[in-house]
Design a protein around this motif. Structure first.
Motif, PDB file in Angstrom:
ATOM      1  N   GLN A  84       7.963   1.803   0.618  1.00 34.68           N
ATOM      2  CA  GLN A  84       8.504   1.236  -0.616  1.00 34.68           C
ATOM      3  C   GLN A  84       8.728  -0.276  -0.561  1.00 34.68           C
ATOM      4  O   GLN A  84       8.807  -0.921  -1.608  1.00 34.68           O
ATOM      5  CB  GLN A  84       9.862   1.883  -0.967  1.00 34.68           C
ATOM      6  N   HIS A  85       8.817  -0.838   0.653  1.00 32.40           N
ATOM      7  CA  HIS A  85       9.218  -2.240   0.757  1.00 32.40           C
ATOM      8  C   HIS A  85       8.518  -2.955   1.904  1.00 32.40           C
ATOM      9  O   HIS A  85       8.077  -2.324   2.875  1.00 32.40           O
ATOM     10  CB  HIS A  85      10.738  -2.374   0.992  1.00 32.40           C
ATOM     11  N   ILE A  86       8.462  -4.256   1.784  1.00 33.39           N
ATOM     12  CA  ILE A  86       8.264  -5.145   2.926  1.00 33.39           C
ATOM     13  C   ILE A  86       9.599  -5.842   3.137  1.00 33.39           C
ATOM     14  O   ILE A  86      10.157  -6.433   2.204  1.00 33.39           O
ATOM     15  CB  ILE A  86       7.159  -6.186   2.649  1.00 33.39           C
ATOM     16  N   VAL A  87      10.127  -5.754   4.336  1.00 38.22           N
ATOM     17  CA  VAL A  87      11.365  -6.444   4.661  1.00 38.22           C
ATOM     18  C   VAL A  87      10.994  -7.659   5.501  1.00 38.22           C
ATOM     19  O   VAL A  87      10.490  -7.514   6.614  1.00 38.22           O
ATOM     20  CB  VAL A  87      12.353  -5.540   5.417  1.00 38.22           C
ATOM     21  N   ALA A  88      11.199  -8.849   4.953  1.00 37.08           N
ATOM     22  CA  ALA A  88      10.840 -10.082   5.646  1.00 37.08           C
ATOM     23  C   ALA A  88      11.784 -10.347   6.803  1.00 37.08           C
ATOM     24  O   ALA A  88      12.833  -9.694   6.950  1.00 37.08           O
ATOM     25  CB  ALA A  88      10.850 -11.246   4.666  1.00 37.08           C
ATOM     26  N   PHE A 119      15.070 -10.281   3.515  1.00 33.89           N
ATOM     27  CA  PHE A 119      14.808 -10.170   2.089  1.00 33.89           C
ATOM     28  C   PHE A 119      13.830  -9.032   1.838  1.00 33.89           C
ATOM     29  O   PHE A 119      12.841  -8.875   2.553  1.00 33.89           O
ATOM     30  CB  PHE A 119      14.231 -11.485   1.547  1.00 33.89           C
ATOM     31  N   VAL A 120      14.085  -8.256   0.791  1.00 33.90           N
ATOM     32  CA  VAL A 120      13.288  -7.058   0.488  1.00 33.90           C
ATOM     33  C   VAL A 120      12.291  -7.367  -0.625  1.00 33.90           C
ATOM     34  O   VAL A 120      12.660  -7.838  -1.709  1.00 33.90           O
ATOM     35  CB  VAL A 120      14.200  -5.893   0.071  1.00 33.90           C
ATOM     36  N   LEU A 121      11.018  -7.082  -0.333  1.00 31.98           N
ATOM     37  CA  LEU A 121       9.943  -7.248  -1.311  1.00 31.98           C
ATOM     38  C   LEU A 121       9.415  -5.852  -1.664  1.00 31.98           C
ATOM     39  O   LEU A 121       8.730  -5.227  -0.848  1.00 31.98           O
ATOM     40  CB  LEU A 121       8.818  -8.100  -0.722  1.00 31.98           C
ATOM     41  N   PRO A 122       9.727  -5.336  -2.846  1.00 35.77           N
ATOM     42  CA  PRO A 122       9.217  -4.011  -3.237  1.00 35.77           C
ATOM     43  C   PRO A 122       7.688  -4.001  -3.267  1.00 35.77           C
ATOM     44  O   PRO A 122       7.055  -4.998  -3.634  1.00 35.77           O
ATOM     45  CB  PRO A 122       9.796  -3.803  -4.635  1.00 35.77           C
ATOM     46  N   ILE A 123       7.095  -2.888  -2.876  1.00 33.98           N
ATOM     47  CA  ILE A 123       5.635  -2.766  -2.887  1.00 33.98           C
ATOM     48  C   ILE A 123       5.212  -1.517  -3.642  1.00 33.98           C
ATOM     49  O   ILE A 123       5.991  -0.578  -3.812  1.00 33.98           O
ATOM     50  CB  ILE A 123       5.036  -2.724  -1.464  1.00 33.98           C
ATOM     51  N   ARG A 124       3.970  -1.533  -4.072  1.00 34.61           N
ATOM     52  CA  ARG A 124       3.320  -0.360  -4.634  1.00 34.61           C
ATOM     53  C   ARG A 124       2.023  -0.142  -3.877  1.00 34.61           C
ATOM     54  O   ARG A 124       1.371  -1.107  -3.470  1.00 34.61           O
ATOM     55  CB  ARG A 124       3.055  -0.534  -6.131  1.00 34.61           C
ATOM     56  N   ILE A 125       1.648   1.122  -3.701  1.00 31.52           N
ATOM     57  CA  ILE A 125       0.470   1.466  -2.912  1.00 31.52           C
ATOM     58  C   ILE A 125      -0.380   2.455  -3.699  1.00 31.52           C
ATOM     59  O   ILE A 125       0.140   3.429  -4.255  1.00 31.52           O
ATOM     60  CB  ILE A 125       0.870   2.086  -1.557  1.00 31.52           C
ATOM     61  N   TRP A 126      -1.684   2.190  -3.750  1.00 26.78           N
ATOM     62  CA  TRP A 126      -2.630   3.096  -4.397  1.00 26.78           C
ATOM     63  C   TRP A 126      -3.635   3.531  -3.332  1.00 26.78           C
ATOM     64  O   TRP A 126      -4.420   2.711  -2.834  1.00 26.78           O
ATOM     65  CB  TRP A 126      -3.348   2.404  -5.544  1.00 26.78           C
ATOM     66  N   GLU A 127      -3.615   4.812  -2.980  1.00 31.11           N
ATOM     67  CA  GLU A 127      -4.417   5.308  -1.863  1.00 31.11           C
ATOM     68  C   GLU A 127      -5.638   6.087  -2.341  1.00 31.11           C
ATOM     69  O   GLU A 127      -5.539   6.880  -3.277  1.00 31.11           O
ATOM     70  CB  GLU A 127      -3.568   6.210  -0.968  1.00 31.11           C
ATOM     71  N   HIS A 180       4.493  -9.017 -11.856  1.00 33.17           N
ATOM     72  CA  HIS A 180       4.951  -8.263 -10.695  1.00 33.17           C
ATOM     73  C   HIS A 180       3.840  -7.318 -10.263  1.00 33.17           C
ATOM     74  O   HIS A 180       2.731  -7.338 -10.825  1.00 33.17           O
ATOM     75  CB  HIS A 180       6.260  -7.511 -10.986  1.00 33.17           C
ATOM     76  N   SER A 181       4.109  -6.511  -9.274  1.00 39.36           N
ATOM     77  CA  SER A 181       3.051  -5.731  -8.622  1.00 39.36           C
ATOM     78  C   SER A 181       2.346  -4.739  -9.543  1.00 39.36           C
ATOM     79  O   SER A 181       1.183  -4.379  -9.319  1.00 39.36           O
ATOM     80  CB  SER A 181       3.635  -4.977  -7.417  1.00 39.36           C
ATOM     81  N   THR A 182       3.006  -4.293 -10.609  1.00 36.20           N
ATOM     82  CA  THR A 182       2.379  -3.340 -11.522  1.00 36.20           C
ATOM     83  C   THR A 182       1.179  -3.952 -12.240  1.00 36.20           C
ATOM     84  O   THR A 182       0.391  -3.226 -12.857  1.00 36.20           O
ATOM     85  CB  THR A 182       3.411  -2.825 -12.548  1.00 36.20           C
ATOM     86  N   ALA A 183       1.013  -5.259 -12.155  1.00 34.21           N
ATOM     87  CA  ALA A 183      -0.139  -5.924 -12.751  1.00 34.21           C
ATOM     88  C   ALA A 183      -1.448  -5.315 -12.261  1.00 34.21           C
ATOM     89  O   ALA A 183      -2.469  -5.366 -12.957  1.00 34.21           O
ATOM     90  CB  ALA A 183      -0.112  -7.414 -12.437  1.00 34.21           C
ATOM     91  N   PHE A 184      -1.422  -4.718 -11.065  1.00 31.57           N
ATOM     92  CA  PHE A 184      -2.647  -4.192 -10.456  1.00 31.57           C
ATOM     93  C   PHE A 184      -2.799  -2.689 -10.643  1.00 31.57           C
ATOM     94  O   PHE A 184      -3.660  -2.079 -10.014  1.00 31.57           O
ATOM     95  CB  PHE A 184      -2.676  -4.548  -8.966  1.00 31.57           C
ATOM     96  N   GLY A 204     -12.760   4.155  -2.962  1.00 28.52           N
ATOM     97  CA  GLY A 204     -12.461   4.139  -1.542  1.00 28.52           C
ATOM     98  C   GLY A 204     -11.630   2.991  -1.043  1.00 28.52           C
ATOM     99  O   GLY A 204     -11.420   2.852   0.167  1.00 28.52           O
ATOM    100  N   VAL A 205     -11.098   2.144  -1.943  1.00 25.03           N
ATOM    101  CA  VAL A 205     -10.308   0.984  -1.526  1.00 25.03           C
ATOM    102  C   VAL A 205      -8.818   1.286  -1.652  1.00 25.03           C
ATOM    103  O   VAL A 205      -8.350   1.748  -2.703  1.00 25.03           O
ATOM    104  CB  VAL A 205     -10.662  -0.264  -2.355  1.00 25.03           C
ATOM    105  N   LEU A 206      -8.088   1.040  -0.592  1.00 26.04           N
ATOM    106  CA  LEU A 206      -6.632   1.191  -0.563  1.00 26.04           C
ATOM    107  C   LEU A 206      -5.997  -0.135  -0.961  1.00 26.04           C
ATOM    108  O   LEU A 206      -6.351  -1.182  -0.415  1.00 26.04           O
ATOM    109  CB  LEU A 206      -6.186   1.587   0.845  1.00 26.04           C
ATOM    110  N   THR A 207      -5.077  -0.117  -1.928  1.00 24.98           N
ATOM    111  CA  THR A 207      -4.464  -1.347  -2.421  1.00 24.98           C
ATOM    112  C   THR A 207      -2.961  -1.351  -2.191  1.00 24.98           C
ATOM    113  O   THR A 207      -2.271  -0.386  -2.501  1.00 24.98           O
ATOM    114  CB  THR A 207      -4.741  -1.531  -3.926  1.00 24.98           C
ATOM    115  N   TYR A 208      -2.488  -2.462  -1.641  1.00 25.28           N
ATOM    116  CA  TYR A 208      -1.058  -2.764  -1.555  1.00 25.28           C
ATOM    117  C   TYR A 208      -0.781  -3.936  -2.495  1.00 25.28           C
ATOM    118  O   TYR A 208      -1.541  -4.914  -2.511  1.00 25.28           O
ATOM    119  CB  TYR A 208      -0.658  -3.197  -0.147  1.00 25.28           C
ATOM    120  N   ALA A 209       0.307  -3.863  -3.248  1.00 23.75           N
ATOM    121  CA  ALA A 209       0.743  -4.989  -4.073  1.00 23.75           C
ATOM    122  C   ALA A 209       2.254  -5.102  -3.937  1.00 23.75           C
ATOM    123  O   ALA A 209       2.961  -4.091  -3.992  1.00 23.75           O
ATOM    124  CB  ALA A 209       0.346  -4.795  -5.528  1.00 23.75           C
ATOM    125  N   TYR A 210       2.737  -6.308  -3.752  1.00 19.97           N
ATOM    126  CA  TYR A 210       4.185  -6.496  -3.594  1.00 19.97           C
ATOM    127  C   TYR A 210       4.713  -7.467  -4.647  1.00 19.97           C
ATOM    128  O   TYR A 210       3.975  -8.310  -5.164  1.00 19.97           O
ATOM    129  CB  TYR A 210       4.528  -6.991  -2.189  1.00 19.97           C
TER     130      TYR A 210
END
Length: 332
Positions: free
Chosen positions: A41-45, A49-57, A75-79, A90-96
């Motif tokens: 759910q997140h990248i923690v720097a 600081f917490v950066l929410p992420i979305r993943i499409w597998e 924000h990440s929902t743009a993708f 076949g492409v895995l996408t991460y967006a934060y």
């Protein structure tokens, strides 16, 4: 009196009286407190600081991984739409969500170019570690494209196999009128918390239903602080400056109807790029495209080109949009 002359007159009259005002606010990253971490759910720097992420597998092992970096006020929902289409191929996408945007704690506040670049490098490193042996590509849209350009030209760039720049934001001071530059400086240093709306000034896409959805989206920033605009312009200036050093493998995409980053901004950036073998840089111009190429009505064409390039960087794009680039650039 024209609007330009009126704006310039205001700058000249008010600047001496207001020069001692406030400074633009920048919410930079804090000192490191722990190792950066990637969860579902997140990248923690490193500063916590917490950066929410979305993943499409995709189903099965991915053929490539895309790290998507959104644009200004977005924000990440743009993708959402392109990432779903890429997953089918076949492409895995991460967006934060970048700092200052989306669901981050500092939403609305500019984090500084250095912080945005540092977060991108952290995200790329963590995702590379999670998917060893799988090609990793950055996909930077608008402001995200500018962040990508700066990150790839600084010492210790992200360890990626290439970058997709989707209408990169390079409309810096070189593309602004003098009165615009002066007025922006004045407001950023006297009323940095003043909020502005650009609604109705430009048409970012021909996908009207999608634009209406953004208008209803509570995470999409609609009232922008002046000092955030000031920070964005500084980022765009840096992206233009480093274009002469940007020699990474890249696919650069631009729409002829782009009003946010007009030809007078993008054409000089492309001209500044250093010479590299054709296999390392592809430029595609879309005659029906707007700024939001990945969400336009003809987005499927662009989405297909991106995944084709990721899988076969040396092959011509399915749309043949790169064949039109040389002619279009010559006209500029």
């Amino acid at each position: 009196m024209s609007l330009r002359r009126l704006g310039l007159l205001l700058v000249l009259l008010l600047a001496p009286a207001l020069a001692g005002g406030c400074a633009p606010r920048v919410e930079r990253a804090g000192p490191p407190v722990a190792e950066a971490m990637l969860t579902e759910q997140h990248i923690v720097a490193a500063d916590g600081f917490v950066l929410p992420i979305r993943i499409w597998e995709p189903e099965g092992r991915p053929v490539a991984v895309a790290l998507a970096v959104h644009g200004f006020n977005d924000h990440s929902t743009a993708f959402e739409a392109p990432a779903r289409a890429w997953a089918e191929r076949g492409v895995l996408t991460y967006a934060y969500d970048q700092r200052g945007f989306g669901r981050t704690a500092s939403r609305g506040l500019w984090p500084g170019v250095g912080t945005l670049v540092s977060d991108l490098k952290t995200a790329a490193r963590l995702i590379r570690d999670r998917h060893p042996g799988v090609p990793l590509y950055l996909v930077g849209e608008s402001m995200g494209g500018a962040v990508t350009m700066v990150a790839m030209t600084r010492p210790h760039p992200p360890d990626v196999d290439g970058a997709v720049l989707v209408a990169p934001a390079v409309r810096g001071r070189h593309a602004m009128w003098p009165w615009e530059r002066g007025l922006l400086w004045l407001l950023a240093h006297t009323a940095p918390g003043l909020t502005l709306s650009g609604r109705g000034l430009v048409t970012p896409s021909d996908n009207i239903e999608m634009l209406r959805g953004l208008g209803r989206d509570p995470l999409f920033i609609k009232q922008t602080r002046v000092d955030a605009v000031w920070g964005l312009v500084a980022l765009m200036d840096q992206a233009m400056e480093v274009a002469a050093e940007f020699n990474s493998r890249a696919l650069i995409l631009y729409g002829v109807h782009d009003e946010l980053v007009p030809p007078r901004a993008i054409a000089p950036m492309i001209e500044r790029l250093p010479p590299v073998p054709e296999s390392r840089r592809r430029i595609a111009i879309y005659e029906t495209g707007y700024h939001m190429l990945l969400r336009d009505l003809q987005a499927e064409i662009v989405v297909r080109d991106v995944v084709s390039w990721m899988r076969h960087p040396d092959r011509p794009l399915p749309s043949q949009a790169e064949a039109r680039a040389e002619t279009w650039l010559a006209r500029q």
